[in-house]
Design a protein around this motif. Structure first.
Motif, PDB file in Angstrom:
ATOM      1  N   VAL A 198      32.442  25.185 -42.165  1.00 18.38           N
ATOM      2  CA  VAL A 198      32.624  25.434 -43.600  1.00 18.38           C
ATOM      3  C   VAL A 198      31.884  26.704 -44.010  1.00 18.38           C
ATOM      4  CG1 VAL A 198      32.023  24.577 -45.902  1.00 18.38           C
ATOM      5  CG2 VAL A 198      33.014  23.021 -44.204  1.00 18.38           C
ATOM      6  N   PHE A 199      30.641  26.859 -43.549  1.00 17.99           N
ATOM      7  CA  PHE A 199      29.861  28.052 -43.879  1.00 17.99           C
ATOM      8  C   PHE A 199      30.489  29.302 -43.258  1.00 17.99           C
ATOM      9  CE2 PHE A 199      26.208  24.856 -43.794  1.00 17.99           C
ATOM     10  CZ  PHE A 199      26.273  24.647 -45.171  1.00 17.99           C
ATOM     11  N   VAL A 200      31.008  29.161 -42.047  1.00 18.74           N
ATOM     12  CA  VAL A 200      31.649  30.291 -41.376  1.00 18.74           C
ATOM     13  C   VAL A 200      32.876  30.743 -42.155  1.00 18.74           C
ATOM     14  CG1 VAL A 200      32.831  31.050 -39.274  1.00 18.74           C
ATOM     15  CG2 VAL A 200      30.792  29.597 -39.110  1.00 18.74           C
ATOM     16  N   GLN A 201      33.713  29.790 -42.566  1.00 16.06           N
ATOM     17  CA  GLN A 201      34.961  30.129 -43.251  1.00 16.06           C
ATOM     18  C   GLN A 201      34.717  30.778 -44.611  1.00 16.06           C
ATOM     19  OE1 GLN A 201      37.864  30.028 -41.620  1.00 16.06           O
ATOM     20  NE2 GLN A 201      36.515  29.369 -39.944  1.00 16.06           N
ATOM     21  N   LEU A 202      33.642  30.375 -45.290  1.00 16.93           N
ATOM     22  CA  LEU A 202      33.345  30.987 -46.590  1.00 16.93           C
ATOM     23  C   LEU A 202      32.623  32.322 -46.460  1.00 16.93           C
ATOM     24  CD1 LEU A 202      32.328  28.057 -48.964  1.00 16.93           C
ATOM     25  CD2 LEU A 202      34.364  29.487 -49.057  1.00 16.93           C
ATOM     26  N   GLY A 203      32.108  32.632 -45.272  1.00 19.94           N
ATOM     27  CA  GLY A 203      31.410  33.905 -45.074  1.00 19.94           C
ATOM     28  C   GLY A 203      29.916  33.829 -45.293  1.00 19.94           C
TER      29      GLY A 203
ATOM     30  N   SER B 267      25.783  41.201 -42.650  1.00 23.85           N
ATOM     31  CA  SER B 267      26.077  42.632 -42.649  1.00 23.85           C
ATOM     32  C   SER B 267      25.954  43.302 -44.015  1.00 23.85           C
ATOM     33  CB  SER B 267      27.487  42.869 -42.092  1.00 23.85           C
ATOM     34  OG  SER B 267      28.472  42.290 -42.940  1.00 23.85           O
ATOM     35  N   TYR B 268      25.743  42.535 -45.066  1.00 23.72           N
ATOM     36  CA  TYR B 268      25.619  43.142 -46.402  1.00 23.72           C
ATOM     37  C   TYR B 268      24.643  42.337 -47.247  1.00 23.72           C
ATOM     38  CZ  TYR B 268      28.746  39.449 -48.115  1.00 23.72           C
ATOM     39  OH  TYR B 268      29.304  38.243 -48.440  1.00 23.72           O
ATOM     40  N   HIS B 269      24.187  42.951 -48.328  1.00 21.01           N
ATOM     41  CA  HIS B 269      23.195  42.319 -49.204  1.00 21.01           C
ATOM     42  C   HIS B 269      23.848  41.882 -50.512  1.00 21.01           C
ATOM     43  CE1 HIS B 269      19.757  43.559 -46.702  1.00 21.01           C
ATOM     44  NE2 HIS B 269      20.483  44.633 -46.460  1.00 21.01           N
ATOM     45  N   ILE B 270      23.344  40.805 -51.064  1.00 16.34           N
ATOM     46  CA  ILE B 270      23.856  40.264 -52.321  1.00 16.34           C
ATOM     47  C   ILE B 270      22.969  40.730 -53.470  1.00 16.34           C
ATOM     48  CG2 ILE B 270      24.161  38.127 -53.644  1.00 16.34           C
ATOM     49  CD1 ILE B 270      25.230  36.822 -51.163  1.00 16.34           C
ATOM     50  N   GLU B 271      23.591  41.378 -54.439  1.00 11.41           N
ATOM     51  CA  GLU B 271      22.843  41.912 -55.572  1.00 11.41           C
ATOM     52  C   GLU B 271      22.199  40.803 -56.405  1.00 11.41           C
ATOM     53  OE1 GLU B 271      25.209  45.117 -54.053  1.00 11.41           O
ATOM     54  OE2 GLU B 271      25.792  43.077 -54.619  1.00 11.41           O
ATOM     55  N   ASP B 272      20.987  41.078 -56.835  1.00 11.76           N
ATOM     56  CA  ASP B 272      20.255  40.171 -57.736  1.00 11.76           C
ATOM     57  C   ASP B 272      20.074  38.777 -57.132  1.00 11.76           C
ATOM     58  OD1 ASP B 272      18.869  39.886 -60.176  1.00 11.76           O
ATOM     59  OD2 ASP B 272      20.554  38.790 -61.055  1.00 11.76           O
ATOM     60  N   SER B 273      20.006  38.716 -55.814  1.00 12.47           N
ATOM     61  CA  SER B 273      19.928  37.411 -55.155  1.00 12.47           C
ATOM     62  C   SER B 273      18.654  36.656 -55.504  1.00 12.47           C
ATOM     63  CB  SER B 273      20.043  37.571 -53.640  1.00 12.47           C
ATOM     64  OG  SER B 273      19.019  38.406 -53.128  1.00 12.47           O
ATOM     65  N   GLU B 274      17.581  37.400 -55.828  1.00 15.40           N
ATOM     66  CA  GLU B 274      16.315  36.699 -56.119  1.00 15.40           C
ATOM     67  C   GLU B 274      16.390  35.861 -57.393  1.00 15.40           C
ATOM     68  OE1 GLU B 274      15.540  40.980 -57.655  1.00 15.40           O
ATOM     69  OE2 GLU B 274      16.864  39.922 -56.257  1.00 15.40           O
ATOM     70  N   ASN B 275      17.346  36.165 -58.243  1.00 17.42           N
ATOM     71  CA  ASN B 275      17.498  35.408 -59.489  1.00 17.42           C
ATOM     72  C   ASN B 275      18.621  34.377 -59.428  1.00 17.42           C
ATOM     73  OD1 ASN B 275      15.420  36.790 -60.950  1.00 17.42           O
ATOM     74  ND2 ASN B 275      16.796  38.565 -61.097  1.00 17.42           N
TER      75      ASN B 275
ATOM     76  N   PRO C 282      23.938  37.091 -47.005  1.00 20.40           N
ATOM     77  CA  PRO C 282      24.389  35.691 -47.032  1.00 20.40           C
ATOM     78  C   PRO C 282      23.699  34.837 -45.976  1.00 20.40           C
ATOM     79  CG  PRO C 282      26.255  37.149 -47.325  1.00 20.40           C
ATOM     80  CD  PRO C 282      25.079  38.033 -47.017  1.00 20.40           C
ATOM     81  N   ALA C 283      23.553  35.364 -44.749  1.00 20.12           N
ATOM     82  CA  ALA C 283      22.925  34.604 -43.669  1.00 20.12           C
ATOM     83  C   ALA C 283      21.461  34.290 -43.980  1.00 20.12           C
ATOM     84  CB  ALA C 283      23.029  35.372 -42.353  1.00 20.12           C
ATOM     85  N   GLN C 284      20.748  35.251 -44.559  1.00 20.44           N
ATOM     86  CA  GLN C 284      19.339  35.030 -44.899  1.00 20.44           C
ATOM     87  C   GLN C 284      19.197  33.966 -45.983  1.00 20.44           C
ATOM     88  OE1 GLN C 284      18.340  39.062 -45.941  1.00 20.44           O
ATOM     89  NE2 GLN C 284      17.472  39.516 -43.916  1.00 20.44           N
ATOM     90  N   ILE C 285      20.090  33.998 -46.947  1.00 29.06           N
ATOM     91  CA  ILE C 285      20.031  33.013 -48.033  1.00 29.06           C
ATOM     92  C   ILE C 285      20.400  31.624 -47.515  1.00 29.06           C
ATOM     93  CG2 ILE C 285      21.006  32.355 -50.265  1.00 29.06           C
ATOM     94  CD1 ILE C 285      21.416  35.397 -50.782  1.00 29.06           C
TER      95      ILE C 285
END
Length: 454
Positions: A260-265, A270-278, A336-339
Motif C-alpha cells: 500500500v505504501f509502495v503504490q501511494l509513493g 528522491s524528493y522533499h515535501i514542502e512544509d513537512s514539519e507543520n 516521503p520515505a523519511q516521514i
C-alpha cells in the motif's frame, strides 16, 4: 596490547564489542570503539579495563586517520557507503579491515592494493550477507564432495520480532536500521533464475510476488525477492544452476500491507515535501490522495487502494495511527520515505523487554547418481533484549570471530574477499553454535521451484 579499532557503536555492534572485551585478557587485546556520539561507545564498553571510547567523526580526516594508524586491525560498523574512506586509509597505513557489508565496486577496486600489501579485507561477514554465505557454502561443498550437481539454490533471511514480543498486526518491529527497511527493494528490478529462465520483478510489483516457507516450531513465513540473486552465481560456482533465488522473510500478510505504501509513493526518497514539519500524519497521507470537498481521508484512501473496510490490511493501517490529526511529522523538508519511517517508528521500535529474532532458510536441490535430492536448512536465533539483539548477535559475532582469526593469522589470504572458503567458514560456524546460532538440516523430497507441478 594488540589494538582493535571498531568504528561505529550502533545497533549491530553490541555483541561484537562484548565478545572482543570478553576475549581481551586472554588474547592481549585493547578494544578502541570510536563513534560520533561517544556515549554510544561508552555504553557498550561499560567501563571495561581493556576498552576505550573515543569520539570519532568519519568525516574528520585527521581524527579518522590517527585512529586507524594507531590500530592493528580495523572493524568498520559504519553505514556501507562510508566503508570506502576507512578502507583507503587501511591501505595507506597497512591495516587489515573487516566489515559486514556487501562488497561495493569501490571496495573491489582496492583488491590489488590490499594483495600487494598483504592485507586481508574481509567483507560480507555479518548475517545476510555473512552467515548465509558460510552456511550455504558448507552444504554446497558437501554436496559437491559426494559428486552431486547443484540444480536449485534458494536462500532467505529475515530480521523479525520474536513470537513472545509479537504484539502488533504487522508481526514486525525494527531490529536494524529503519531507513533500510523503508527503502528495501528500491534501485533496480529484482532478478533471479527460475528453472533456467531469467526472471525480473520491478519494484512496483515486488511485494505482490511472494512465496511461503515453513519453519518447524515457528510457523509460516513469506518471502519477497532480493534485488540481485545472481551476483553470487560466480562466487558460489553455480554457473550452470537452473534456479537461483535469494529473498527476504516476513510474516505472512506483511508484504500485501506494505505494498500500500509502495503504490501511494510513500517509500520514495528522491524528493522533499514542502512544509513537512507543520504536517500532521493525516496531512501527510492526504498529500498523496486526490482532492475531494466531501470525502474523508480514510474514504479516499480506501477507494484509491481498493481496500474494503473489513480487510485486515485496513486494520493494520489504522493500528499505525497514520490518520491522526494531532501527531505531527516535525521533520523539516522530509522526503516521503523519511516521514513514513518516523511514523512507523512510533509503533515498531523495540521496547525494553522486547526480543527480536533472525530466521534463515536455505533450499538445496541437487542431482546425484541419476536421482534428484533436496536438503532444507533452517536457523532461528533470538536476542537477549533491545540492546543485545539477535540482529547484533548474528551480525556482530561473525565479524568479531573473523577479526580475531585475522589478528591471530588463522586467516591470511590477502585481498578483498567474502567468507565462502572452508578454512574461513568451518571454524566460524562451529564457534557460532556455542552462541545458539546453529542450522538444522533435513533431507526432503525434491520438489523443484514449484511444488504444485509435482
Amino acid at each position: 596490547m594488540r589494538k582493535i579499532l571498531v568504528i561505529g557503536a550502533g545497533k549491530s555492534a553490541s555483541f561484537l564489542i562484548k565478545y572482543l572485551l570478553e576475549k581481551s585478557t586472554e588474547e592481549n587485546l585493547h578494544i578502541i570503539v570510536g563513534d560520533i556520539n561517544i556515549q554510544n561507545a561508552r555504553k557498550l564498553i561499560n567501563n571495561h579495563e581493556n576498552g576505550q571510547a573515543i569520539n570519532l567523526d568519519i568525516f574528520s580526516k585527521h581524527s579518522r586517520q590517527d585512529a586507524i594508524e594507531n590500530a592493528d586491525i580495523v572493524v568498520s560498523m559504519l553505514p556501507a557507503r562510508y566503508h570506502i574512506e576507512v578502507a583507503r586509509d587501511c591501505i595507506t597505513y597497512g591495516k587489515h579491515m573487516v566489515t559486514a557489508s556487501y562488497v561495493s565496486k569501490e571496495m573491489e577496486d582496492l583488491d590489488n592494493a590490499a594483495k600487494n600489501k598483504g592485507l586481508v579485507f574481509m567483507n560480507e561477514i555479518g548475517v545476510d550477507p555473512g552467515i548465509d554465505h558460510m552456511s550455504a557454502m558448507k552444504v554446497i561443498d558437501e554436496i559437491r564432495s559426494k559428486g552431486g550437481k547443484m540444480i536449485l539454490f534458494e536462500s532467505f533471511t529475515g530480521g523479525l520480532v520474536a513470537p513472545e514480543s509479537d504484539d502488533n498486526l504487522w508481526n514486525y518491529k525494527f531490529t536494524w536500521n529503519p531507513r533500510n527497511v523503508v527503502l528495501a527493494g528500491q534501485g533496480s528490478a529484482a532478478k533471479f533464475l527460475q528453472e533456467g529462465t531469467y526472471k525480473y520483478i520491478p519494484y512496483n510489483r515486488l511485494f505482490r510476488r511472494t512465496e511461503f516457507l515453513e519453519i518447524d516450531g515457528y510457523g509460516r513465513f513469506e518471502a519477497y525477492a532480493n534485488r540481485d540473486s545472481l551476483k553470487y552465481q560466480d562466487a558460489y560456482g553455480m554457473e550452470d544452476i537452473e534456479t537461483l533465488y535469494r529473498g527476504t522473510m516476513r510474516r505472512v500478510g506483511f508484504s500485501r500491507a506494505w505494498n500500500v505504501f509502495v503504490q501511494l509513493g510513500m517509500t520514495d526518497d528522491s524528493y522533499h515535501i514542502e512544509d513537512s514539519e507543520n504536517m500532521s500524519y493525516r496531512d501527510f497521507i492526504n498529500a498523496f490522495l486526490p482532492y475531494s470537498p466531501t470525502d474523508s481521508v480514510e474514504l479516499k484512501f480506501r477507494h484509491a487502494l481498493k481496500i474494503d473496510q473489513d480487510d485486515i490490511v485496513w486494520d493494520k493501517l489504522e493500528e499505525l495511527d497514520i490518520f491522526s490529526d494531532t501527531k505531527m511529522v516535525e521533520l523539516k523538508d522530509g522526503t516521503p520515505a523519511q516521514i513514513l519511517q518516523k511514523i512507523l517508528m512510533d509503533s515498531w521500535t523495540l521496547q525494553d523487554d522486547d526480543i527480536d529474532m533472525i530466521v534463515m532458510y536455505h533450499k538445496f536441490g541437487y542431482e546425484l547418481n541419476g536421482k534428484m535430492h533436496q536438503i532444507d536448512s533452517t536457523m532461528v536465533a533470538k536476542g537477549d533484549d533491545r540492546t543485545y539483539t539477535a540482529m547484533s548477535k548474528t551480525v556482530g559475532l561473525p565479524v568479531a570471530i573473523a577479526t580475531l582469526a585475522i589478528l591471530n593469522e588463522k586467516i591470511t589470504t590477502p585481498g578483498v574477499q567474502i567468507p565462502i572458503h572452508k578454512e574461513i567458514y568451518d571454524p566460524i560456524l562451529e564457534e557460532l553454535q556455542g552462541f545458539g546460532i546453529k542450522f538444522i538440516e533435513k533431507e526432503v523430497p525434491y520438489l523443484g521451484y514449484n511444488p504444485l507441478n509435482v
